[in-house]
Design a protein around this motif. Structure first.
Motif, PDB file in Angstrom:
ATOM      1  N   GLN A   1       0.925  -1.124   0.051  1.00 31.81           N
ATOM      2  CA  GLN A   1       0.173   0.056   0.045  1.00 31.81           C
ATOM      3  C   GLN A   1       0.813   1.071   0.127  1.00 31.81           C
ATOM      4  OE1 GLN A   1      -1.005  -2.878   2.255  1.00 31.81           O
ATOM      5  NE2 GLN A   1      -2.258  -3.130   0.294  1.00 31.81           N
ATOM      6  N   SER A   2       2.164   1.000  -0.132  1.00 28.38           N
ATOM      7  CA  SER A   2       3.076   2.209  -0.154  1.00 28.38           C
ATOM      8  C   SER A   2       3.058   2.974  -1.371  1.00 28.38           C
ATOM      9  CB  SER A   2       4.304   1.637   0.343  1.00 28.38           C
ATOM     10  OG  SER A   2       5.133   0.803  -0.715  1.00 28.38           O
ATOM     11  N   GLU A   3       3.935   4.080  -1.199  1.00 28.96           N
ATOM     12  CA  GLU A   3       3.967   5.037  -2.462  1.00 28.96           C
ATOM     13  C   GLU A   3       5.022   4.316  -3.552  1.00 28.96           C
ATOM     14  OE1 GLU A   3       2.823   8.263  -4.786  1.00 28.96           O
ATOM     15  OE2 GLU A   3       1.922   7.399  -2.808  1.00 28.96           O
ATOM     16  N   ALA A   4       6.080   3.843  -2.531  1.00 32.76           N
ATOM     17  CA  ALA A   4       7.171   3.184  -3.304  1.00 32.76           C
ATOM     18  C   ALA A   4       6.496   1.966  -4.300  1.00 32.76           C
ATOM     19  CB  ALA A   4       8.141   2.679  -2.210  1.00 32.76           C
ATOM     20  N   PHE A   5       5.768   1.345  -3.702  1.00 35.45           N
ATOM     21  CA  PHE A   5       5.178   0.302  -4.720  1.00 35.45           C
ATOM     22  C   PHE A   5       4.281   0.654  -5.576  1.00 35.45           C
ATOM     23  CE2 PHE A   5       1.505  -2.968  -5.485  1.00 35.45           C
ATOM     24  CZ  PHE A   5       2.582  -4.031  -6.042  1.00 35.45           C
ATOM     25  N   LYS A   6       3.429   1.722  -5.633  1.00 44.28           N
ATOM     26  CA  LYS A   6       2.706   2.506  -6.487  1.00 44.28           C
ATOM     27  C   LYS A   6       3.495   2.889  -7.613  1.00 44.28           C
ATOM     28  CE  LYS A   6      -1.086   3.105  -3.210  1.00 44.28           C
ATOM     29  NZ  LYS A   6      -1.610   4.231  -2.550  1.00 44.28           N
ATOM     30  N   ILE A   7       4.598   3.390  -7.174  1.00 41.71           N
ATOM     31  CA  ILE A   7       5.594   4.391  -8.099  1.00 41.71           C
ATOM     32  C   ILE A   7       6.260   3.392  -9.034  1.00 41.71           C
ATOM     33  CG2 ILE A   7       7.564   5.557  -8.398  1.00 41.71           C
ATOM     34  CD1 ILE A   7       6.805   7.429  -6.111  1.00 41.71           C
ATOM     35  N   GLY A   8       6.522   2.259  -8.583  1.00 39.80           N
ATOM     36  CA  GLY A   8       7.076   1.007  -9.250  1.00 39.80           C
ATOM     37  C   GLY A   8       6.215   0.306 -10.128  1.00 39.80           C
ATOM     38  N   GLN A   9       5.190   0.283  -9.991  1.00 43.62           N
ATOM     39  CA  GLN A   9       4.041  -0.505 -10.564  1.00 43.62           C
ATOM     40  C   GLN A   9       3.881   0.341 -11.935  1.00 43.62           C
ATOM     41  OE1 GLN A   9       4.529  -3.720  -9.449  1.00 43.62           O
ATOM     42  NE2 GLN A   9       2.229  -3.945  -9.989  1.00 43.62           N
ATOM     43  N   ALA A  10       3.633   1.632 -11.711  1.00 47.77           N
ATOM     44  CA  ALA A  10       3.159   2.683 -12.535  1.00 47.77           C
ATOM     45  C   ALA A  10       4.467   2.777 -13.468  1.00 47.77           C
ATOM     46  CB  ALA A  10       3.231   4.101 -11.963  1.00 47.77           C
ATOM     47  N   ALA A  11       5.827   2.829 -13.149  1.00 46.23           N
ATOM     48  CA  ALA A  11       7.085   2.772 -14.046  1.00 46.23           C
ATOM     49  C   ALA A  11       7.028   1.548 -14.847  1.00 46.23           C
ATOM     50  CB  ALA A  11       8.060   3.245 -13.037  1.00 46.23           C
ATOM     51  N   ALA A  12       6.715   0.609 -14.370  1.00 46.79           N
ATOM     52  CA  ALA A  12       6.907  -0.677 -15.126  1.00 46.79           C
ATOM     53  C   ALA A  12       5.838  -0.777 -16.113  1.00 46.79           C
ATOM     54  CB  ALA A  12       6.691  -2.110 -14.211  1.00 46.79           C
ATOM     55  N   GLN A  13       4.567  -0.439 -15.852  1.00 48.79           N
ATOM     56  CA  GLN A  13       3.550  -0.449 -17.064  1.00 48.79           C
ATOM     57  C   GLN A  13       3.753   0.434 -17.995  1.00 48.79           C
ATOM     58  OE1 GLN A  13       0.050   0.419 -14.488  1.00 48.79           O
ATOM     59  NE2 GLN A  13      -0.011  -1.353 -13.474  1.00 48.79           N
ATOM     60  N   LYS A  14       4.380   1.856 -17.726  1.00 43.45           N
ATOM     61  CA  LYS A  14       4.745   2.879 -18.542  1.00 43.45           C
ATOM     62  C   LYS A  14       5.849   2.127 -19.668  1.00 43.45           C
ATOM     63  CE  LYS A  14       6.535   7.328 -19.446  1.00 43.45           C
ATOM     64  NZ  LYS A  14       7.168   8.536 -18.639  1.00 43.45           N
ATOM     65  N   ASP A  15       6.918   1.558 -19.058  1.00 46.45           N
ATOM     66  CA  ASP A  15       8.220   1.203 -19.525  1.00 46.45           C
ATOM     67  C   ASP A  15       7.924   0.158 -20.533  1.00 46.45           C
ATOM     68  OD1 ASP A  15       9.888   2.940 -18.711  1.00 46.45           O
ATOM     69  OD2 ASP A  15      10.402   1.757 -16.915  1.00 46.45           O
ATOM     70  N   ILE A  16       7.175  -0.902 -20.286  1.00 47.06           N
ATOM     71  CA  ILE A  16       6.599  -2.116 -20.962  1.00 47.06           C
ATOM     72  C   ILE A  16       5.959  -1.627 -22.048  1.00 47.06           C
ATOM     73  CG2 ILE A  16       5.674  -4.411 -21.067  1.00 47.06           C
ATOM     74  CD1 ILE A  16       8.248  -4.294 -19.380  1.00 47.06           C
ATOM     75  N   ALA A  17       4.899  -0.831 -21.745  1.00 49.35           N
ATOM     76  CA  ALA A  17       3.848  -0.453 -23.076  1.00 49.35           C
ATOM     77  C   ALA A  17       4.486   0.228 -23.974  1.00 49.35           C
ATOM     78  CB  ALA A  17       2.697   0.385 -22.323  1.00 49.35           C
ATOM     79  N   THR A  18       5.674   1.135 -23.740  1.00 49.41           N
ATOM     80  CA  THR A  18       6.191   1.769 -24.687  1.00 49.41           C
ATOM     81  C   THR A  18       7.660   1.175 -25.205  1.00 49.41           C
ATOM     82  OG1 THR A  18       7.596   2.992 -22.915  1.00 49.41           O
ATOM     83  CG2 THR A  18       5.300   3.937 -23.633  1.00 49.41           C
ATOM     84  N   GLY A  19       7.667  -0.218 -24.858  1.00 50.02           N
ATOM     85  CA  GLY A  19       8.846  -0.959 -25.253  1.00 50.02           C
ATOM     86  C   GLY A  19       8.910  -1.439 -26.634  1.00 50.02           C
ATOM     87  N   MET A  20       9.952  -1.838 -27.239  1.00 51.42           N
ATOM     88  CA  MET A  20      10.193  -2.432 -28.471  1.00 51.42           C
ATOM     89  C   MET A  20       8.994  -3.317 -28.726  1.00 51.42           C
ATOM     90  SD  MET A  20      13.333  -4.619 -29.655  1.00 51.42           S
ATOM     91  CE  MET A  20      13.410  -5.328 -31.292  1.00 51.42           C
ATOM     92  N   PRO A  21       8.542  -3.593 -29.854  1.00 49.34           N
ATOM     93  CA  PRO A  21       7.290  -4.681 -30.179  1.00 49.34           C
ATOM     94  C   PRO A  21       7.962  -5.907 -30.115  1.00 49.34           C
ATOM     95  CG  PRO A  21       7.140  -3.068 -31.972  1.00 49.34           C
ATOM     96  CD  PRO A  21       8.391  -2.639 -31.047  1.00 49.34           C
ATOM     97  N   LEU A  22       7.079  -6.827 -29.340  1.00 52.35           N
ATOM     98  CA  LEU A  22       7.551  -8.222 -29.010  1.00 52.35           C
ATOM     99  C   LEU A  22       7.749  -8.946 -30.352  1.00 52.35           C
ATOM    100  CD1 LEU A  22       7.860 -10.568 -26.916  1.00 52.35           C
ATOM    101  CD2 LEU A  22       5.592 -10.982 -27.225  1.00 52.35           C
ATOM    102  N   GLU A  23       7.079  -8.591 -31.440  1.00 47.17           N
ATOM    103  CA  GLU A  23       7.159  -9.363 -32.731  1.00 47.17           C
ATOM    104  C   GLU A  23       8.661  -9.157 -33.395  1.00 47.17           C
ATOM    105  OE1 GLU A  23       6.177 -11.575 -36.141  1.00 47.17           O
ATOM    106  OE2 GLU A  23       4.873 -11.385 -34.040  1.00 47.17           O
ATOM    107  N   ASP A  24       9.295  -7.757 -33.017  1.00 44.80           N
ATOM    108  CA  ASP A  24      10.586  -7.659 -33.397  1.00 44.80           C
ATOM    109  C   ASP A  24      11.667  -8.437 -32.830  1.00 44.80           C
ATOM    110  OD1 ASP A  24       8.975  -5.925 -34.886  1.00 44.80           O
ATOM    111  OD2 ASP A  24       9.831  -4.017 -33.939  1.00 44.80           O
ATOM    112  N   VAL A  25      11.297  -8.927 -31.948  1.00 41.05           N
ATOM    113  CA  VAL A  25      12.698  -9.906 -31.042  1.00 41.05           C
ATOM    114  C   VAL A  25      13.070 -11.243 -31.926  1.00 41.05           C
ATOM    115  CG1 VAL A  25      12.177  -8.786 -29.049  1.00 41.05           C
ATOM    116  CG2 VAL A  25      11.472 -11.059 -29.474  1.00 41.05           C
TER     117      VAL A  25
END
Length: 303
Positions: free
Chosen positions: A215-239
């Protein structure tokens, strides 16, 4: 690995992400597949889809349990008689500073991302040593196994361990004169997988729902950062093409984000120059972890 048709691939984490992508390309090339994942419903869908173009079997397996991996390897040998390609793709990501992240999360990621590979290597390598053509093994690590940044020390710890373990095992195979077994360590930066959904696959044995960290701010920040980074990453098809090209050319390191290569070189230089990690320096660099064509020197060239 030059020939793929009718060869046998055993793939962990095959219901999603890199495991699924590699399974798709392997099926396209006529390989026989044994797919492992703990997400039984998604695994069944992938197996049914790929079963239309290749011979595919699947097993629900929790890779954090050594006995389940052992059983899956035994069943693969019983069914196909050999294992030509092992892909250790299963893994999770958990964010948070070391002073806040629960110990159970450390245990989970160490078992899922590192020990699962130890279990399968211990079981499959002796089999490949007896095979006339040896075999190939892909250990999925990450750019996070070669360079570091803030917020995810547990993830970096496991990925550095995977890279080091794979390198050391390559030496051991040379000492054992096992030159027909070829190791590969896959170190991508951000790719559009489902790694940001790791919490959906957390086994009950690693759950601590009452821990205030979740329930901490650190957990929420980490989850949000992960979602953003993965969503904007290289297309899976390209690997897919890069992975199988490296298999064909017997490349040890499989790198999909070439623009990050100066970061790897820079970290090595910092080590020998005794330069400590510096957040300000890191923050000043262009982002090369999402776009595979990005370059640290793009801004300088534009001036």
């Amino acid at each position: 690995m030059q020939e793929f048709k009718n060869k046998v691939a055993l793939i962990t984490g095959a219901a999603h992400g890199f495991g699924m992508a590699i399974a798709e390309e392997a099926a396209k090339r006529g390989m026989k597949l044994m797919l492992l994942d703990q997400d039984e419903a998604s695994l069944k869908q992938v197996a049914e889809r790929l079963g239309k173009e290749a011979e595919v079997k699947s097993l629900r397996v929790d890779v954090t349990e050594e006995s389940q991996i052992d059983d899956a390897v035994d069943k693969t040998i019983e069914l196909y008689g050999e294992i030509n390609l092992l892909v250790n793709s299963a893994g999770v990501a958990v964010p948070g500073p070391i002073w806040e992240l629960p110990v159970r999360d450390w245990e989970w990621i160490l078992h899922a991302d590192l020990m699962s590979q130890v279990y399968s290597l211990r079981k499959v390598l002796p089999i490949m040593m007896k095979q006339e053509d040896g075999g190939d093994i892909i250990n999925v690590a990450s750019l996070a196994g070669l360079v570091t940044s803030p917020l995810m020390p547990a993830y970096y710890a496991t990925k550095f361990a995977v890279v080091g373990m794979t390198e050391a095992t390559a030496y051991d195979l040379q000492l054992a004169k096992q030159d027909k077994i070829h190791l590969h360590v896959f170190c991508p930066a951000f790719v559009h997988t489902n790694l940001d959904h790791s919490e959906e696959y957390r086994p009950d044995k690693y759950a601590e729902p009452g821990d205030p960290y979740y329930q901490s701010e650190a957990f929420k920040i980490g989850q949000a950062a992960a979602q953003k980074d993965i969503a904007t990453g290289m297309p899976l098809e390209d690997v897919k093409a890069e992975i199988f090209k490296c298999l064909e050319e017997n490349k040890f390191y499989i790198l999909t984000h070439k623009g990050a290569n100066p970061l790897i070189v820079g970290r090595a230089k910092n080590v020998v120059d005794n330069v400590a990690p510096n957040l300000e320096v890191l923050a000043s660099l262009p982002d090369v972890t999402h776009d595979p064509n990005a370059s640290l020197f793009a801004e300088k060239k534009a001036d």
